[in-house]
Design a protein around this motif. Structure first.
Motif, PDB file in Angstrom:
ATOM      1  N   LYS A  13     -69.064  43.200  56.024  1.00 38.83           N
ATOM      2  CA  LYS A  13     -68.992  44.451  56.783  1.00 38.83           C
ATOM      3  C   LYS A  13     -68.433  44.200  58.172  1.00 38.83           C
ATOM      4  O   LYS A  13     -67.580  44.953  58.674  1.00 38.83           O
ATOM      5  CB  LYS A  13     -70.370  45.104  56.872  1.00 38.83           C
ATOM      6  N   ARG A  14     -68.884  43.118  58.791  1.00 37.68           N
ATOM      7  CA  ARG A  14     -68.402  42.770  60.129  1.00 37.68           C
ATOM      8  C   ARG A  14     -66.894  42.510  60.111  1.00 37.68           C
ATOM      9  O   ARG A  14     -66.155  42.961  60.998  1.00 37.68           O
ATOM     10  CB  ARG A  14     -69.143  41.532  60.628  1.00 37.68           C
ATOM     11  N   LEU A  15     -66.426  41.803  59.096  1.00 36.01           N
ATOM     12  CA  LEU A  15     -64.998  41.517  58.981  1.00 36.01           C
ATOM     13  C   LEU A  15     -64.179  42.799  58.849  1.00 36.01           C
ATOM     14  O   LEU A  15     -63.125  42.945  59.467  1.00 36.01           O
ATOM     15  CB  LEU A  15     -64.739  40.611  57.774  1.00 36.01           C
ATOM     16  N   MET A  16     -64.675  43.748  58.066  1.00 37.20           N
ATOM     17  CA  MET A  16     -63.947  44.999  57.885  1.00 37.20           C
ATOM     18  C   MET A  16     -64.044  45.889  59.122  1.00 37.20           C
ATOM     19  O   MET A  16     -63.100  46.613  59.458  1.00 37.20           O
ATOM     20  CB  MET A  16     -64.466  45.732  56.650  1.00 37.20           C
ATOM     21  N   ASP A  17     -65.170  45.837  59.810  1.00 38.13           N
ATOM     22  CA  ASP A  17     -65.332  46.631  61.041  1.00 38.13           C
ATOM     23  C   ASP A  17     -64.437  46.114  62.159  1.00 38.13           C
ATOM     24  O   ASP A  17     -63.878  46.889  62.945  1.00 38.13           O
ATOM     25  CB  ASP A  17     -66.794  46.604  61.498  1.00 38.13           C
ATOM     26  N   GLU A  18     -64.304  44.790  62.247  1.00 37.29           N
ATOM     27  CA  GLU A  18     -63.621  44.184  63.393  1.00 37.29           C
ATOM     28  C   GLU A  18     -62.169  43.782  63.109  1.00 37.29           C
ATOM     29  O   GLU A  18     -61.380  43.655  64.050  1.00 37.29           O
ATOM     30  CB  GLU A  18     -64.402  42.944  63.861  1.00 37.29           C
ATOM     31  N   ALA A  19     -61.831  43.563  61.832  1.00 37.46           N
ATOM     32  CA  ALA A  19     -60.482  43.059  61.544  1.00 37.46           C
ATOM     33  C   ALA A  19     -60.016  43.510  60.166  1.00 37.46           C
ATOM     34  O   ALA A  19     -59.567  42.706  59.342  1.00 37.46           O
ATOM     35  CB  ALA A  19     -60.476  41.537  61.638  1.00 37.46           C
ATOM     36  N   ALA A  20     -60.096  44.817  59.907  1.00 41.51           N
ATOM     37  CA  ALA A  20     -59.765  45.336  58.573  1.00 41.51           C
ATOM     38  C   ALA A  20     -58.313  45.035  58.189  1.00 41.51           C
ATOM     39  O   ALA A  20     -58.038  44.627  57.051  1.00 41.51           O
ATOM     40  CB  ALA A  20     -60.034  46.841  58.525  1.00 41.51           C
ATOM     41  N   ASP A  21     -57.383  45.240  59.123  1.00 42.12           N
ATOM     42  CA  ASP A  21     -55.971  45.009  58.808  1.00 42.12           C
ATOM     43  C   ASP A  21     -55.711  43.546  58.465  1.00 42.12           C
ATOM     44  O   ASP A  21     -54.976  43.234  57.512  1.00 42.12           O
ATOM     45  CB  ASP A  21     -55.084  45.423  59.984  1.00 42.12           C
ATOM     46  N   MET A  22     -56.311  42.641  59.212  1.00 45.55           N
ATOM     47  CA  MET A  22     -56.135  41.215  58.953  1.00 45.55           C
ATOM     48  C   MET A  22     -56.747  40.832  57.602  1.00 45.55           C
ATOM     49  O   MET A  22     -56.178  40.021  56.858  1.00 45.55           O
ATOM     50  CB  MET A  22     -56.768  40.382  60.072  1.00 45.55           C
ATOM     51  N   MET A  23     -57.886  41.420  57.273  1.00 43.08           N
ATOM     52  CA  MET A  23     -58.531  41.119  55.995  1.00 43.08           C
ATOM     53  C   MET A  23     -57.671  41.605  54.829  1.00 43.08           C
ATOM     54  O   MET A  23     -57.474  40.878  53.846  1.00 43.08           O
ATOM     55  CB  MET A  23     -59.926  41.762  55.939  1.00 43.08           C
ATOM     56  N   GLU A  24     -57.188  42.836  54.930  1.00 48.53           N
ATOM     57  CA  GLU A  24     -56.341  43.362  53.858  1.00 48.53           C
ATOM     58  C   GLU A  24     -55.081  42.516  53.701  1.00 48.53           C
ATOM     59  O   GLU A  24     -54.628  42.250  52.583  1.00 48.53           O
ATOM     60  CB  GLU A  24     -55.995  44.823  54.113  1.00 48.53           C
ATOM     61  N   ASP A  25     -54.506  42.094  54.827  1.00 49.58           N
ATOM     62  CA  ASP A  25     -53.307  41.259  54.772  1.00 49.58           C
ATOM     63  C   ASP A  25     -53.617  39.931  54.087  1.00 49.58           C
ATOM     64  O   ASP A  25     -52.849  39.466  53.229  1.00 49.58           O
ATOM     65  CB  ASP A  25     -52.783  41.010  56.185  1.00 49.58           C
ATOM     66  N   LYS A  26     -54.730  39.314  54.441  1.00 48.18           N
ATOM     67  CA  LYS A  26     -55.128  38.023  53.844  1.00 48.18           C
ATOM     68  C   LYS A  26     -55.310  38.161  52.335  1.00 48.18           C
ATOM     69  O   LYS A  26     -54.846  37.320  51.556  1.00 48.18           O
ATOM     70  CB  LYS A  26     -56.439  37.537  54.487  1.00 48.18           C
ATOM     71  N   ILE A  27     -55.959  39.239  51.934  1.00 51.87           N
ATOM     72  CA  ILE A  27     -56.251  39.451  50.513  1.00 51.87           C
ATOM     73  C   ILE A  27     -54.972  39.712  49.723  1.00 51.87           C
ATOM     74  O   ILE A  27     -54.734  39.117  48.670  1.00 51.87           O
ATOM     75  CB  ILE A  27     -57.263  40.603  50.358  1.00 51.87           C
ATOM     76  N   TRP A  28     -54.114  40.607  50.245  1.00 53.32           N
ATOM     77  CA  TRP A  28     -52.880  40.926  49.521  1.00 53.32           C
ATOM     78  C   TRP A  28     -51.881  39.768  49.542  1.00 53.32           C
ATOM     79  O   TRP A  28     -51.118  39.576  48.594  1.00 53.32           O
ATOM     80  CB  TRP A  28     -52.248  42.198  50.086  1.00 53.32           C
ATOM     81  N   ARG A  29     -51.869  38.973  50.628  1.00 58.38           N
ATOM     82  CA  ARG A  29     -51.012  37.783  50.643  1.00 58.38           C
ATOM     83  C   ARG A  29     -51.442  36.810  49.536  1.00 58.38           C
ATOM     84  O   ARG A  29     -50.599  36.239  48.837  1.00 58.38           O
ATOM     85  CB  ARG A  29     -51.103  37.076  51.998  1.00 58.38           C
TER      86      ARG A  29
END
Length: 363
Positions: free
Chosen positions: A256-272
C-alpha cells in the motif's frame, strides 16, 4: 533420462496450484516429520549394511500397505544428476539427500503432495505439501503416512524426549513446518530485515527458496519453526499460522505504501518485467524468478489483470534448469537453456496475452 520425470514435468506441481488460503502471498506449506527405526544406527553413523537394512524395512512396509503401494518408488542408484536436480526443484527431496552413500530410496505419492526420503539425515523424512497457507492440511497428509508406517515399524521414541532424531534440534515432535512466501513489498521498502529480525525472535527461522543454505531468489522466503522439543504439533502449527498472517499484514502495508508514494514507478517496474519476459530471447533461471516476482506483485495488486497465479507458478517451476530439460526431454548446455527458456516463457505468456488491459488505460 528418466522418462517418468519427463512426464511429471509436463504437469503442474500440486503444491503450486495457486489455491489455498493467502495464495497471493503464500505459495505453499510443507510439513516434514523426522522418524528413526528403533534398534538401527542413524544414517550419519551407520554402515552400508545397516542403511540397506533400513531400505529393506521400508520395502516390507510398502508390500503390506495399500497406500504406499500406489505411489512411485525409486532406489537412489536409479537417479542421474539431472534427476536429482529435478526432484530438488520440485521440492520432493532435500538438496543433501542424494549426497554420499546411495543406500537410499524415495517414495512419492500419486498426487505428488507426499514424499518420503529413506536414509537422509534420519531413517525417514516424511513430508506433506499443500498450496497456500495450510499447515493442518499438509500435516494431515504427512501424518497419514506416518501412522501407516508406525503400524509396521517401531520408531525410536523416548517418553521424556519424544521422537529421537539424528540432530537434537529435531527431537520431540520431529516436525518442521515451513511456508514459502513472496515478500517483494517488504524488500522494496527495505523493511525486510526488520521483519526477519521479528520472525527470529518469535522462534522461527528464515531461509531461501530451496531451504537451508540456499539463496533468496524472486523475493521468495521460507519461514519455518526452530523448536520441536517441548512443544506440541498443534502449538507449532498455530505459531506458524499466526506469524505468517502477521507477515502478510506487514507485506500488505508495504505494498500500500509503495502504491501511495510511487504508483507510477511501481506500474513501470511491473510492466517492464512483463515486457522483458514476453519479448526476451535469452533468459537465465534467476532472471525469470526475479522478473516473475514483479509480475506476481502486479497480479496481486490488480495492475496485470489477465494472468492467473497458477500460470505464474507454472512458469516459475518450468524455468528451473532441470525442469526445462525434462520438459523438452533433452539435456542442454547453459546457453541453450537460456534460449529455450525464453522461448517457453514467451509461449506460456502468449496464451494469456490480450485477455485484459493495463490498469488505468482505455482498451
Amino acid at each position: 533420462m528418466n522418462t517418468m520425470f519427463e512426464q511429471m514435468a509436463k504437469n503442474p506441481a500440486a503444491w503450486l496450484s495457486g489455491k489455498g488460503n493467502e495464495s497471493l502471498v503464500v505459495l505453499s506449506t510443507r510439513v516434514r516429520l523426522a522418524r528413526n527405526i528403533a534398534g538401527c544406527m542413524y544414517p550419519s553413523s551407520a554402515d552400508t549394511e545397516t542403511k540397506q537394512r533400513v531400505v529393506a524395512y521400508f520395502d516390507s512396509v510398502r508390500e503390506r500397505s495399500k497406500s504406499l503401494n500406489e505411489g512411485l518408488y525409486f532406489k537412489a542408484p536409479e537417479f542421474s544428476e539431472l534427476d536429482k536436480n529435478f526432484l530438488i526443484e520440485r521440492h520432493l527431496i532435500s538438496p543433501v539427500f542424494l549426497n554420499g552413500d546411495l543406500s537410499k530410496a524415495l517414495y512419492i505419492d500419486t498426487s505428488e503432495r507426499v514424499s518420503i526420503m529413506v536414509n537422509e539425515e534420519d531413517h525417514l523424512r516424511i513430508q506433506g505439501l499443500a498450496p497456500g497457507l495450510d499447515a493442518r492440511g499438509a500435516y494431515k497428509l504427512a501424518r497419514k503416512f506416518d501412522k501407516e508406517i508406525a503400524r509396521h515399524l517401531e520408531y525410536d521414541f523416548d517418553n521424556d524426549f519424544g521422537f529421537l532424531t539424528a540432530c537434537p534440534t529435531n527431537a520431540g515432535t520431529g516436525m518442521r513446518v515451513s511456508v514459502l512466501i513472496h515478500l517483494p513489498g517488504l524488500v522494496l521498502t527495505r523493511e525486510i530485515e526488520k521483519v526477519i529480525s521479528k520472525i527470529t525472535r518469535s522462534g522461527l527461522v528464515v531461509r531461501g527458496f530451496y531451504g537451508e543454505g540456499s539463496d533468496v531468489l524472486g523475493n521468495l522466503f521460507q519461514v519455518s519453526n526452530q523448536n520441536t522439543l517441548g512443544v506440541s504439533e498443534d502449538e507449532i502449527m498455530e505459531l506458524i499460522e499466526k506469524v505468517t498472517k502477521e507477515i502478510n499484514d506487514n507485506e500488505a502495508a508495504s505494498r500500500k505504501r509503495l502504491m501511495d508514494e510511487a504508483a507510477d514507478m511501481m506500474e513501470d517496474k511491473i510492466w517492464r518485467a512483463y515486457g522483458i519476459l514476453q519479448n526476451a530471447r535469452m533468459l537465465t533461471a534467476d532472471e525469470v524468478m526475479n522478473l516473475l516476482s514483479a509480475v506476481r506483485l502486479g497480479h496481486a495488486m490488480k495492475i496485470i489483470n489477465f494472468l492467473d497465479v497458477s500460470l505464474i507458478n507454472q512458469i516459475l517451476l518450468l524455468s528451473q534448469p532441470a525442469h526445462l530439460q525434462k520438459y523438452y526431454g533433452s539435456e542442454m548446455d547453459p546457453n541453450k537453456r537460456d534460449y529455450v527458456r525464453a522461448q517457453l516463457v514467451r509461449e506460456m505468456l502468449g496464451s494469456a496475452n490480450g485477455k485484459g488491459t493495463r490498469k488505468g488505460l482505455q482498451a
